[in-house]
Write a protein that holds these residues in place. Structure first.
Motif, short mmCIF file in Angstrom:
data_model
loop_
_atom_site.label_atom_id
_atom_site.label_comp_id
_atom_site.label_asym_id
_atom_site.label_seq_id
_atom_site.Cartn_x
_atom_site.Cartn_y
_atom_site.Cartn_z
N ALA A 187 0.86 -1.19 0.00
CA ALA A 187 0.00 0.00 0.00
C ALA A 187 0.89 1.24 0.00
O ALA A 187 1.93 1.27 0.66
CB ALA A 187 -0.91 0.00 1.22
N GLY A 188 0.50 2.24 -0.78
CA GLY A 188 1.28 3.47 -0.83
C GLY A 188 2.55 3.35 -1.66
O GLY A 188 3.41 4.22 -1.59
N HIS A 189 2.66 2.28 -2.45
CA HIS A 189 3.83 2.05 -3.31
C HIS A 189 3.41 1.99 -4.77
O HIS A 189 2.27 1.68 -5.09
CB HIS A 189 4.51 0.73 -2.93
CG HIS A 189 5.20 0.77 -1.61
ND1 HIS A 189 4.54 0.94 -0.41
CD2 HIS A 189 6.51 0.65 -1.30
CE1 HIS A 189 5.42 0.93 0.58
NE2 HIS A 189 6.62 0.76 0.06
N LEU A 190 4.36 2.26 -5.66
CA LEU A 190 4.15 2.20 -7.10
C LEU A 190 5.13 1.21 -7.71
O LEU A 190 6.26 1.06 -7.23
CB LEU A 190 4.39 3.57 -7.74
CG LEU A 190 3.53 4.72 -7.24
CD1 LEU A 190 4.06 6.03 -7.78
CD2 LEU A 190 2.10 4.52 -7.66
N ALA A 191 4.70 0.55 -8.78
CA ALA A 191 5.56 -0.37 -9.54
C ALA A 191 5.59 0.10 -10.99
O ALA A 191 4.64 0.71 -11.48
CB ALA A 191 5.03 -1.79 -9.44
N PHE A 192 6.69 -0.19 -11.67
CA PHE A 192 6.92 0.27 -13.04
C PHE A 192 7.18 -0.92 -13.95
O PHE A 192 7.96 -1.81 -13.61
CB PHE A 192 8.14 1.19 -13.09
CG PHE A 192 7.98 2.46 -12.31
CD1 PHE A 192 7.70 3.66 -12.94
CD2 PHE A 192 8.12 2.47 -10.92
CE1 PHE A 192 7.55 4.83 -12.22
CE2 PHE A 192 7.97 3.64 -10.19
CZ PHE A 192 7.68 4.82 -10.84
N TYR A 193 6.55 -0.92 -15.14
CA TYR A 193 6.85 -1.93 -16.14
C TYR A 193 8.24 -1.64 -16.70
O TYR A 193 8.48 -0.56 -17.24
CB TYR A 193 5.84 -1.90 -17.29
CG TYR A 193 4.50 -2.50 -16.96
CD1 TYR A 193 4.36 -3.88 -16.82
CD2 TYR A 193 3.37 -1.70 -16.83
CE1 TYR A 193 3.12 -4.43 -16.55
CE2 TYR A 193 2.13 -2.25 -16.55
CZ TYR A 193 2.01 -3.62 -16.40
OH TYR A 193 0.79 -4.17 -16.12
N PRO A 194 9.17 -2.60 -16.61
CA PRO A 194 10.53 -2.36 -17.09
C PRO A 194 10.62 -2.00 -18.57
O PRO A 194 11.50 -1.22 -18.96
CB PRO A 194 11.25 -3.69 -16.82
CG PRO A 194 10.44 -4.37 -15.79
CD PRO A 194 9.02 -3.91 -15.99
N ASP A 195 9.72 -2.52 -19.40
CA ASP A 195 9.79 -2.24 -20.84
C ASP A 195 9.10 -0.94 -21.23
O ASP A 195 9.08 -0.57 -22.40
CB ASP A 195 9.20 -3.40 -21.63
CG ASP A 195 7.73 -3.67 -21.33
OD1 ASP A 195 7.23 -3.23 -20.27
OD2 ASP A 195 7.07 -4.30 -22.18
N ARG A 196 8.56 -0.21 -20.24
CA ARG A 196 7.87 1.05 -20.55
C ARG A 196 8.60 2.26 -19.99
O ARG A 196 8.11 3.39 -20.07
CB ARG A 196 6.43 1.00 -20.02
CG ARG A 196 5.62 -0.06 -20.73
CD ARG A 196 4.19 -0.02 -20.33
NE ARG A 196 3.47 -1.18 -20.86
CZ ARG A 196 2.19 -1.37 -20.76
NH1 ARG A 196 1.44 -0.49 -20.12
NH2 ARG A 196 1.63 -2.44 -21.26
N VAL A 197 9.76 2.03 -19.36
CA VAL A 197 10.62 3.10 -18.87
C VAL A 197 12.02 2.88 -19.47
O VAL A 197 12.31 1.82 -20.02
CB VAL A 197 10.67 3.15 -17.33
CG1 VAL A 197 9.30 3.46 -16.75
CG2 VAL A 197 11.23 1.86 -16.74
N ASP A 198 12.88 3.90 -19.33
CA ASP A 198 14.24 3.76 -19.85
C ASP A 198 15.04 2.73 -19.07
O ASP A 198 15.78 1.95 -19.64
CB ASP A 198 14.97 5.11 -19.80
CG ASP A 198 14.30 6.18 -20.65
OD1 ASP A 198 13.50 5.83 -21.55
OD2 ASP A 198 14.57 7.36 -20.42
N ALA A 199 14.91 2.77 -17.73
CA ALA A 199 15.67 1.84 -16.89
C ALA A 199 15.10 1.78 -15.49
O ALA A 199 14.57 2.78 -14.99
CB ALA A 199 17.14 2.26 -16.83
N ILE A 200 15.23 0.62 -14.87
CA ILE A 200 15.01 0.44 -13.45
C ILE A 200 16.32 -0.12 -12.93
O ILE A 200 16.75 -1.20 -13.35
CB ILE A 200 13.84 -0.52 -13.14
CG1 ILE A 200 12.54 0.01 -13.72
CG2 ILE A 200 13.72 -0.72 -11.61
CD1 ILE A 200 11.36 -0.94 -13.58
#
Length: 124
Positions: free
Chosen positions: A108-121
Motif C-alpha cells: 500500500a502506498g507504493h508504485l511499480a513500473f513496467y521495465p519495458d515502458r521506462v528507460d531503466a530500473i
C-alpha cells in the motif's frame, strides 16, 4: 456487480515481500522519476520479481492517472499512471494497489513500473 474473489497466497501460489537491497532508481524520458532506499521486492509464484517504490520517493508530478484498472485476486484492484515524458510506450507504465488485500498490505502506498515502458530500473 459481483465482488471479485480474494485468494490467499500459499504453497501453490506463494507471495513474499521484503526490502529491496540498496538504492532503486527509475529513469523515464531521460529523467530520474523515482529514487528510493525504501523499495520493496515482491516475489509472486513463477513471475519475475517486482519492485514497489514508496510514493514519497517518486516524482508524482511526472505521472498522470489513467482510467485503466485491473484486478488480481491475490493483491486487489490496481490503478495506473502514464509518464508523458516517456512517450507512447510509457502509457499505463506504472501501477499501484491503493488498498491491497491484507496478505500484501505492505505494498500500500507504493508504485511499480513496467521495465519495458521506462528507460531503466536500476538497483544498486
Amino acid at each position: 456487480m459481483a465482488a471479485h474473489p480474494v485468494l490467499i497466497p500459499g504453497p501453490d501460489h506463494p507471495i513474499t515481500i521484503e526490502p529491496a537491497r540498496g538504492r532503486v532508481t527509475v529513469i523515464a524520458g531521460g529523467c530520474t522519476i523515482a529514487d528510493s532506499t525504501r523499495a520493496l521486492t515482491l516475489r509472486e509464484a513463477n513471475y519475475s520479481p517486482v519492485l514497489y517504490i514508496p510514493r514519497e520517493d517518486v516524482e508524482m508530478a511526472t505521472l498522470v492517472p489513467t482510467s485503466r484498472g485491473t484486478h488480481c485476486p491475490y493483491k486487489g484492484d490496481a490503478s495506473y499512471f502514464s509518464i508523458p515524458a516517456g512517450g507512447d510506450r510509457a502509457v499505463d507504465a506504472v501501477w499501484s494497489y491503493e488498498t491491497p488485500h491484507e496478505a500484501v498490505a505492505a505494498i500500500a502506498g507504493h508504485l511499480a513500473f513496467y521495465p519495458d515502458r521506462v528507460d531503466a530500473i536500476r538497483e544498486a
